[in-house]
Design a protein around this motif. Structure first.
Motif, PDB file in Angstrom:
ATOM      1  N   GLY A 169       4.666   8.673  -9.849  1.00 39.37           N
ATOM      2  CA  GLY A 169       4.558   7.990 -11.132  1.00 39.37           C
ATOM      3  C   GLY A 169       5.209   6.624 -11.116  1.00 39.37           C
ATOM      4  O   GLY A 169       6.146   6.372 -10.341  1.00 39.37           O
ATOM      5  N   GLY A 170       4.728   5.761 -11.981  1.00 40.67           N
ATOM      6  CA  GLY A 170       5.237   4.396 -12.027  1.00 40.67           C
ATOM      7  C   GLY A 170       6.670   4.281 -12.466  1.00 40.67           C
ATOM      8  O   GLY A 170       7.358   3.304 -12.148  1.00 40.67           O
ATOM      9  N   ALA A 171       7.179   5.282 -13.209  1.00 39.80           N
ATOM     10  CA  ALA A 171       8.559   5.237 -13.678  1.00 39.80           C
ATOM     11  C   ALA A 171       9.545   5.812 -12.667  1.00 39.80           C
ATOM     12  O   ALA A 171      10.759   5.778 -12.895  1.00 39.80           O
ATOM     13  CB  ALA A 171       8.685   6.002 -15.001  1.00 39.80           C
ATOM     14  N   GLN A 189       0.822  -1.209   0.000  1.00 41.96           N
ATOM     15  CA  GLN A 189       0.000   0.000   0.000  1.00 41.96           C
ATOM     16  C   GLN A 189       0.857   1.262   0.000  1.00 41.96           C
ATOM     17  O   GLN A 189       0.507   2.273  -0.618  1.00 41.96           O
ATOM     18  CB  GLN A 189      -0.933  -0.003   1.213  1.00 41.96           C
ATOM     19  CG  GLN A 189      -2.083  -0.978   1.088  1.00 41.96           C
ATOM     20  CD  GLN A 189      -2.914  -0.713  -0.158  1.00 41.96           C
ATOM     21  OE1 GLN A 189      -3.415   0.389  -0.370  1.00 41.96           O
ATOM     22  NE2 GLN A 189      -3.041  -1.722  -1.005  1.00 41.96           N
ATOM     23  N   THR A 190       1.996   1.214   0.678  1.00 40.57           N
ATOM     24  CA  THR A 190       2.908   2.360   0.663  1.00 40.57           C
ATOM     25  C   THR A 190       3.420   2.617  -0.745  1.00 40.57           C
ATOM     26  O   THR A 190       3.509   3.771  -1.193  1.00 40.57           O
ATOM     27  CB  THR A 190       4.086   2.114   1.629  1.00 40.57           C
ATOM     28  OG1 THR A 190       3.583   1.891   2.943  1.00 40.57           O
ATOM     29  CG2 THR A 190       5.028   3.316   1.661  1.00 40.57           C
ATOM     30  N   PHE A 191       3.720   1.541  -1.478  1.00 35.86           N
ATOM     31  CA  PHE A 191       4.195   1.715  -2.849  1.00 35.86           C
ATOM     32  C   PHE A 191       3.070   2.169  -3.787  1.00 35.86           C
ATOM     33  O   PHE A 191       3.337   2.872  -4.761  1.00 35.86           O
ATOM     34  CB  PHE A 191       4.856   0.432  -3.354  1.00 35.86           C
ATOM     35  CG  PHE A 191       6.324   0.366  -3.037  1.00 35.86           C
ATOM     36  CD1 PHE A 191       7.264   0.862  -3.929  1.00 35.86           C
ATOM     37  CD2 PHE A 191       6.770  -0.178  -1.840  1.00 35.86           C
ATOM     38  CE1 PHE A 191       8.620   0.828  -3.641  1.00 35.86           C
ATOM     39  CE2 PHE A 191       8.126  -0.220  -1.541  1.00 35.86           C
ATOM     40  CZ  PHE A 191       9.052   0.286  -2.447  1.00 35.86           C
ATOM     41  N   VAL A 192       1.836   1.790  -3.502  1.00 33.46           N
ATOM     42  CA  VAL A 192       0.718   2.330  -4.274  1.00 33.46           C
ATOM     43  C   VAL A 192       0.659   3.850  -4.100  1.00 33.46           C
ATOM     44  O   VAL A 192       0.471   4.604  -5.061  1.00 33.46           O
ATOM     45  CB  VAL A 192      -0.614   1.678  -3.841  1.00 33.46           C
ATOM     46  CG1 VAL A 192      -1.805   2.409  -4.462  1.00 33.46           C
ATOM     47  CG2 VAL A 192      -0.638   0.206  -4.246  1.00 33.46           C
ATOM     48  N   LYS A 193       0.854   4.323  -2.868  1.00 31.94           N
ATOM     49  CA  LYS A 193       0.900   5.768  -2.615  1.00 31.94           C
ATOM     50  C   LYS A 193       2.089   6.410  -3.333  1.00 31.94           C
ATOM     51  O   LYS A 193       1.976   7.507  -3.895  1.00 31.94           O
ATOM     52  CB  LYS A 193       1.007   6.034  -1.107  1.00 31.94           C
ATOM     53  CG  LYS A 193      -0.200   5.636  -0.303  1.00 31.94           C
ATOM     54  CD  LYS A 193       0.066   5.872   1.184  1.00 31.94           C
ATOM     55  CE  LYS A 193      -1.063   5.341   2.045  1.00 31.94           C
ATOM     56  NZ  LYS A 193      -0.758   5.469   3.492  1.00 31.94           N
ATOM     57  N   GLY A 194       3.231   5.723  -3.299  1.00 28.33           N
ATOM     58  CA  GLY A 194       4.413   6.261  -3.959  1.00 28.33           C
ATOM     59  C   GLY A 194       4.213   6.414  -5.457  1.00 28.33           C
ATOM     60  O   GLY A 194       4.609   7.428  -6.052  1.00 28.33           O
TER      61      GLY A 194
END
Length: 299
Positions: A269-271, A259-264
């Motif tokens: 941005g995904g890149a 979930q933290t990486f979803v926020k990140g």
């Protein structure tokens, strides 16, 4: 033994270069020709298409960003590969993906080996990355000399699919450690400690980790340049969560980290670099984690 290598990105470019430097006959291809001059300078032959790269080769190595790309490349190369050749997949795929794609390769009369790697792009550049192998022992033995020039630690985990599982486990741990390291460094900063000395103390303590000792330096530099993206991190965390559901293992820390990486990804941005996950905390608190004497990239 003659190899084809397809996928010359941040990781694959270094792995292919190690093979070329070691003198293996090598044809290479990537849809981005940026690596062409470097690899031709090391003795590799550039191919204009995946099919051209694999024609006549004893084995093809692929290092690609997603299962979908691996499948698309297989569609192109299978008709061009000779009977008895081997497919060596060094991408990080889910276990179901590697098993499904390997069945297609084997049905076409060729061998399959999964060899994802772990340790970071900087170790791939040195030929010292860790190689995780899944597949038949006979195929592994056939290609061990090539794998040995790409990595200095090689683990045969068992049959096809077993390397995919351990690779997901190692990446899951790395992302958990990364989020934890950001919190630790922020606690040191807000507590008034000198960050360089704090980093050194943690590195010499029972609380250290590979991520702290490597990616922690990129955070303190401010470059975050680990050559690994938020999208790739979320792909691997997704695999980990799926394994947890399959095997009935509660994944509390992995779930929070996911979930933290979803926020990140939403924020940057995904890149964006996966290490920028720590920037979420920096931005919320208005406190940067900079210190002198740390590199912009790992060598």
């Amino acid at each position: 033994m003659e190899y084809a290598f397809i996928g010359l990105g941040n990781l694959g470019g270094h792995l292919a270069a190690s093979c070329a430097r070691a003198g293996f006959p090598l044809r290479v291809h990537d849809r981005d020709p940026a690596q062409r001059a470097r690899l031709e300078g090391l003795g590799a032959v550039w191919a204009d298409s995946p099919a051209q790269a694999v024609a006549g080769a004893d084995a093809v190595i692929t290092c690609l960003p997603s299962p979908a790309v691996s499948e698309a490349v297989l569609e192109q190369i299978l008709p061009a590969m000779r009977q008895g050749a081997d497919w060596i997949e060094m991408s990080t795929l889910g276990r179901d993906d590697i098993l499904r794609l390997s069945e297609r390769v084997q049905a076409a009369g060729m061998g399959a080996l999964e060899c994802p790697v772990t340790g970071g792009v900087h170790l791939a550049a040195q030929g010292k990355i860790t190689v995780l192998v899944g597949g038949e022992a006979e195929i592994f033995a056939r290609h061990r000399p090539a794998l040995a020039v790409m990595g200095d630690r090689i683990f045969h985990m068992g049959p096809l699919g077993s390397a995919a599982l351990i690779k997901v486990i190692t990446n899951m741990l790395a992302f958990i450690h990364l989020v934890a390291d950001g919190e630790a460094l922020m606690l040191a900063k807000r507590g008034g400690l000198d960050l360089k000395t704090a980093w050194q103390a943690i590195a010499a303590s029972s609380g250290s980790s590979f991520v702290h000792e490597t990616e922690g330096q990129l955070i303190l530099n401010g470059s975050y340049d680990v050559a690994f993206t938020m999208d790739l991190a979320l792909k691997d965390l997704g695999f980990a969560m799926a394994f947890g559901r399959e095997y009935g293992v509660p994944m509390d820390l992995a779930g929070l980290t996911n979930q933290t990486f979803v926020k990140g990804r939403a924020a940057y941005g995904g890149a964006a670099q996966s290490t920028q996950i720590v920037k979420l905390l920096e931005d919320v608190l208005g406190t940067d984690l900079r210190a002198e004497g740390f590199p912009a990239r790992l060598e």
